[in-house]
Design an enzyme around this catalytic site. Structure first.
Site, PDB file in Angstrom:
ATOM      1  CB  SER A 126      -0.848  -0.020   1.269  1.00 48.80           C
ATOM      2  OG  SER A 126      -1.401   1.245   1.510  1.00 48.80           O
ATOM      3  CE1 TYR A 151      -4.076  -2.833   5.467  1.00 43.18           C
ATOM      4  CE2 TYR A 151      -3.542  -0.535   5.039  1.00 43.18           C
ATOM      5  CZ  TYR A 151      -3.846  -1.798   4.574  1.00 43.18           C
ATOM      6  OH  TYR A 151      -3.908  -2.037   3.218  1.00 43.18           O
ATOM      7  CE  LYS A 155      -1.610  -4.752   3.399  1.00 44.00           C
ATOM      8  NZ  LYS A 155      -1.817  -6.051   2.734  1.00 44.00           N
ATOM      9  CG  ASN A 181      -6.623   6.344  -2.241  1.00 40.66           C
ATOM     10  OD1 ASN A 181      -5.403   6.457  -2.138  1.00 40.66           O
ATOM     11  ND2 ASN A 181      -7.439   6.667  -1.262  1.00 40.66           N
TER      12      ASN A 181
HETATM   13  P1  NAD Z   1     -10.991  -7.177   1.060  1.00 45.47           P
HETATM   14  O1  NAD Z   1     -11.210  -7.184   2.515  1.00 45.47           O
HETATM   15  O2  NAD Z   1     -12.155  -6.947   0.159  1.00 45.47           O
HETATM   16  O3  NAD Z   1     -10.279  -8.529   0.606  1.00 45.47           O
HETATM   17  C1  NAD Z   1      -9.444  -9.272   1.473  1.00 45.47           C
HETATM   18  C2  NAD Z   1      -9.933 -10.721   1.436  1.00 45.47           C
HETATM   19  O4  NAD Z   1      -9.093 -11.512   2.287  1.00 45.47           O
HETATM   20  C3  NAD Z   1     -11.348 -10.883   1.950  1.00 45.47           C
HETATM   21  O5  NAD Z   1     -12.084 -11.671   1.028  1.00 45.47           O
HETATM   22  C4  NAD Z   1     -11.206 -11.585   3.292  1.00 45.47           C
HETATM   23  O6  NAD Z   1     -12.299 -12.431   3.569  1.00 45.47           O
HETATM   24  C5  NAD Z   1      -9.919 -12.350   3.087  1.00 45.47           C
HETATM   25  N1  NAD Z   1      -9.139 -12.599   4.303  1.00 45.47           N
HETATM   26  C6  NAD Z   1      -8.789 -11.717   5.257  1.00 45.47           C
HETATM   27  N2  NAD Z   1      -7.999 -12.306   6.180  1.00 45.47           N
HETATM   28  C7  NAD Z   1      -7.842 -13.594   5.790  1.00 45.47           C
HETATM   29  C8  NAD Z   1      -7.117 -14.693   6.302  1.00 45.47           C
HETATM   30  N3  NAD Z   1      -6.378 -14.581   7.418  1.00 45.47           N
HETATM   31  N4  NAD Z   1      -7.164 -15.875   5.637  1.00 45.47           N
HETATM   32  C9  NAD Z   1      -7.896 -16.003   4.496  1.00 45.47           C
HETATM   33  N5  NAD Z   1      -8.604 -14.995   3.968  1.00 45.47           N
HETATM   34  C10 NAD Z   1      -8.570 -13.804   4.593  1.00 45.47           C
HETATM   35  O7  NAD Z   1      -9.853  -6.096   0.740  1.00 45.47           O
HETATM   36  P2  NAD Z   1      -9.327  -5.509  -0.647  1.00 45.47           P
HETATM   37  O8  NAD Z   1      -9.708  -4.088  -0.717  1.00 45.47           O
HETATM   38  O9  NAD Z   1      -9.678  -6.419  -1.758  1.00 45.47           O
HETATM   39  O10 NAD Z   1      -7.771  -5.557  -0.375  1.00 45.47           O
HETATM   40  C11 NAD Z   1      -6.967  -6.642  -0.781  1.00 45.47           C
HETATM   41  C12 NAD Z   1      -5.548  -6.413  -0.299  1.00 45.47           C
HETATM   42  O11 NAD Z   1      -5.070  -5.174  -0.803  1.00 45.47           O
HETATM   43  C13 NAD Z   1      -5.429  -6.331   1.228  1.00 45.47           C
HETATM   44  O12 NAD Z   1      -4.230  -6.971   1.610  1.00 45.47           O
HETATM   45  C14 NAD Z   1      -5.341  -4.841   1.466  1.00 45.47           C
HETATM   46  O13 NAD Z   1      -4.652  -4.556   2.655  1.00 45.47           O
HETATM   47  C15 NAD Z   1      -4.583  -4.360   0.252  1.00 45.47           C
HETATM   48  N6  NAD Z   1      -4.814  -2.940  -0.070  1.00 45.47           N
HETATM   49  C16 NAD Z   1      -6.100  -2.496  -0.244  1.00 45.47           C
HETATM   50  C17 NAD Z   1      -6.318  -1.145  -0.514  1.00 45.47           C
HETATM   51  C18 NAD Z   1      -7.727  -0.610  -0.705  1.00 45.47           C
HETATM   52  O14 NAD Z   1      -7.902   0.601  -0.664  1.00 45.47           O
HETATM   53  N7  NAD Z   1      -8.722  -1.455  -0.940  1.00 45.47           N
HETATM   54  C19 NAD Z   1      -5.242  -0.250  -0.609  1.00 45.47           C
HETATM   55  C20 NAD Z   1      -3.957  -0.740  -0.436  1.00 45.47           C
HETATM   56  C21 NAD Z   1      -3.755  -2.086  -0.168  1.00 45.47           C
HETATM   57  N1  UFG Z   2     -13.104  10.951   3.216  1.00 50.29           N
HETATM   58  C1  UFG Z   2     -14.142  11.803   3.567  1.00 50.29           C
HETATM   59  N2  UFG Z   2     -15.300  11.258   4.034  1.00 50.29           N
HETATM   60  C2  UFG Z   2     -15.479   9.923   4.183  1.00 50.29           C
HETATM   61  C3  UFG Z   2     -14.412   9.052   3.840  1.00 50.29           C
HETATM   62  C4  UFG Z   2     -13.225   9.608   3.369  1.00 50.29           C
HETATM   63  O1  UFG Z   2     -14.022  13.020   3.439  1.00 50.29           O
HETATM   64  O2  UFG Z   2     -16.547   9.499   4.638  1.00 50.29           O
HETATM   65  C5  UFG Z   2     -11.856  11.528   2.695  1.00 50.29           C
HETATM   66  C6  UFG Z   2     -10.661  11.238   3.575  1.00 50.29           C
HETATM   67  O3  UFG Z   2     -10.533  12.204   4.586  1.00 50.29           O
HETATM   68  C7  UFG Z   2      -9.535  11.288   2.549  1.00 50.29           C
HETATM   69  C8  UFG Z   2     -10.186  10.790   1.245  1.00 50.29           C
HETATM   70  O4  UFG Z   2     -11.586  10.932   1.449  1.00 50.29           O
HETATM   71  O5  UFG Z   2      -9.156  12.604   2.350  1.00 50.29           O
HETATM   72  C9  UFG Z   2      -9.875   9.335   0.953  1.00 50.29           C
HETATM   73  O6  UFG Z   2     -10.163   8.554   2.095  1.00 50.29           O
HETATM   74  P1  UFG Z   2     -10.242   6.964   2.048  1.00 50.29           P
HETATM   75  O7  UFG Z   2     -10.567   6.488   3.408  1.00 50.29           O
HETATM   76  O8  UFG Z   2     -11.101   6.521   0.929  1.00 50.29           O
HETATM   77  O9  UFG Z   2      -8.749   6.537   1.623  1.00 50.29           O
HETATM   78  P2  UFG Z   2      -7.356   6.803   2.364  1.00 50.29           P
HETATM   79  O10 UFG Z   2      -6.505   7.565   1.419  1.00 50.29           O
HETATM   80  O11 UFG Z   2      -7.541   7.362   3.714  1.00 50.29           O
HETATM   81  O12 UFG Z   2      -6.812   5.294   2.561  1.00 50.29           O
HETATM   82  C10 UFG Z   2      -6.736   4.367   1.475  1.00 50.29           C
HETATM   83  C11 UFG Z   2      -6.906   2.957   2.023  1.00 50.29           C
HETATM   84  C12 UFG Z   2      -5.744   2.563   2.881  1.00 50.29           C
HETATM   85  C13 UFG Z   2      -4.446   2.799   2.200  1.00 50.29           C
HETATM   86  C14 UFG Z   2      -4.367   4.208   1.668  1.00 50.29           C
HETATM   87  C15 UFG Z   2      -3.151   4.415   0.853  1.00 50.29           C
HETATM   88  O13 UFG Z   2      -8.106   2.855   2.786  1.00 50.29           O
HETATM   89  O14 UFG Z   2      -5.818   1.175   3.137  1.00 50.29           O
HETATM   90  O15 UFG Z   2      -5.513   4.484   0.846  1.00 50.29           O
HETATM   91  O16 UFG Z   2      -3.104   3.487  -0.178  1.00 50.29           O
HETATM   92  F1  UFG Z   2      -3.428   2.583   3.051  1.00 50.29           F
END
Ligand code: NAD
Ligand code: UFG
Length: 345
Positions: A126, A151, A155, A181
């Site tokens: 991330s 979190y 990572k 994002n």
């Molecule tokens: P998500 O929660 O939709 O997907 C994660 C999946 O992993 C889920 O289906 C959950 O059931 C499964 N899971 C969790 N813990 C587990 C375990 N111990 N064993 C087996 N299954 C397990 O999340 P996502 O948004 O698809 O994110 C996927 C990956 O990308 C995550 O590692 C997350 O940290 C990373 N990531 C996500 C974002 C974002 O904004 N969505 C940003 C940066 C990194």
């Molecule tokens: N925001 C609002 N209102 C809301 C939700 C979010 O104003 O109800 C704003 C936040 O303050 C921020 C922007 O929208 O300025 C984006 O917020 P998100 O929560 O959607 O995303 P973040 O950038 O905070 O975090 C995301 C993922 C993290 C990851 C990070 C960097 O959730 O897992 O991007 O990759 F670490």
């Protein structure tokens, strides 16, 4: 190149979209997912989109016996590792759960890969690993660390583990994909983001307001040092992100070591710009209230995505309009996400 890939967390938001991209590129997918934050319906929908089967094992990646069974029953060539917990705020309340799932889970997976001679790994990292002091745009050569929640630290820790493992074993090759994002949904409207409870992230919140599930959006802070006072982020379409995983797999085929790649568009967009873009794409007004800043938010960050372009041949092709239109198609077709049929929500 081997074509069978184990996808951990494949039922989740990014995992399900990546399954579609893998199948479109001719890979076979095997999934392990505990369904702790997802529904098996997502996997049924992926199969409906691709017309191809997915072998699914329900269970936790920390279950050594199950991993052994999966690697024994399937000739796995590479692993894409999504499984883990991802709620930034919750990670400060439940740090041990986060380190257990994200760090211990990755260690158990890595041990199993080693035991079964699986040498290629794509890891979901991330942009949060750049921490709170990094200058923008974020470039991969910057020092990482100074993360501000468990979190993000989990990572960062897994990145270090994977670098050390790859340094010790020249046969291992690892791509550390640092997502910015991810937003949007598959254009079919069949799969998308389905958060449990009150969404933490901006787009799912906006989409739930638009569909009438929530009254109004709170915009967290309008006094940041940005053009309109709201935070800037690098939003990218989840379908582009999914394709990035296929490119990374192809890149890993003849590499050794661990390399980090930013996956973003290279552009920052403000919260207010997102609200306007969503309203335009959906034709629905999104009522909002300007609220105090959210603890831990950084004012602005976006990717320098040139390394992914040069080395993986990957760029984010889909623009803001498509991200918003696809988010709305998914939400309006599935107002309750995977809904009543989901057994684990
Ligand atoms: P998500 O929660 O939709 O997907 C994660 C999946 O992993 C889920 O289906 C959950 O059931 C499964 N899971 C969790 N813990 C587990 C375990 N111990 N064993 C087996 N299954 C397990 O999340 P996502 O948004 O698809 O994110 C996927 C990956 O990308 C995550 O590692 C997350 O940290 C990373 N990531 C996500 C974002 C974002 O904004 N969505 C940003 C940066 C990194
Ligand atoms: N925001 C609002 N209102 C809301 C939700 C979010 O104003 O109800 C704003 C936040 O303050 C921020 C922007 O929208 O300025 C984006 O917020 P998100 O929560 O959607 O995303 P973040 O950038 O905070 O975090 C995301 C993922 C993290 C990851 C990070 C960097 O959730 O897992 O991007 O990759 F670490």
């Amino acid at each position: 190149m081997g074509r069978r890939v184990l996808v951990t967390g494949g039922a989740g938001y990014i995992g399900s979209h990546t399954l579609v991209a893998l199948q479109e590129a001719g890979f076979e997918a095997v999934v392990i997912d505990s369904l702790c934050n997802s529904s098996e319906v997502a996997l049924q929908r992926v199969q409906a989109i691709s017309g191809k089967p997915i072998r699914f094992y329900r269970g936790d990646i920390r279950n050594r016996k199950l991993l052994g069974q999966i690697f024994t029953e399937n000739a796995i060539h590479a692993v894409i590792h999504f499984a883990g917990l991802k709620a930034v705020g919750e990670s400060s309340q439940k740090p041990i759960d986060y380190y257990q799932s994200n760090v211990s889970g990755s260690l158990v997976l890595l041990e199993a890969m080693q035991a079964f001679g699986v040498k290629q790994l794509v890891f979901s990292s991330s942009a949060t690993v750049y921490g709170s002091e990094a200058p923008v745009p974020y470039v991969e050569t910057l020092q990482t660390g100074r993360t501000s929640n468990p979190y993000g630290t989990s990572k960062w820790m897994v990145e270090q583990v994977l670098r050390d493992a790859a340094a010790a074993n020249p046969e291992l090759s690892v791509a550390l994909l640092r997502y910015f994002n991810p937003v949007g949904a598959h254009p079919s409207g069949l799969i998308g983001e389905d958060p449990q409870g009150i969404p933490n992230n901006l787009l799912p919140y906006i989409a739930q307001v638009a569909v009438g599930k929530r009254n109004e959006l709170s915009i967290f802070g309008d006094d940041y040092p940005t053009p309109d006072g709201t935070c800037l982020r690098d939003y990218l379409h989840v379908v582009d992100l999914a394709i990035g995983h296929v490119r990374a797999l192809e890149w890993l085929a003849d590499k050794s070591g661990a390399e980090a790649f930013n996956l973003g568009t290279g552009r920052g967009t403000s919260v207010l710009e997102i609200v306007r873009a969503f309203e335009q794409a959906s034709g629905v007004t999104v009522p909002y209230r300007l609220s105090p800043r959210r603890a831990g938010d950084l004012p602005a960050f976006w990717a320098d995505a040139s390394k992914a372009k040069c080395e993986l041949g990957w760029v984010a092709n889909l623009g803001l309009e498509q991200m918003m239109a696809d988010t709305w198609r998914w939400q309006s077709k599935n107002p309750h996400g995977y809904g009543a049929v989901a057994t684990n929500k």
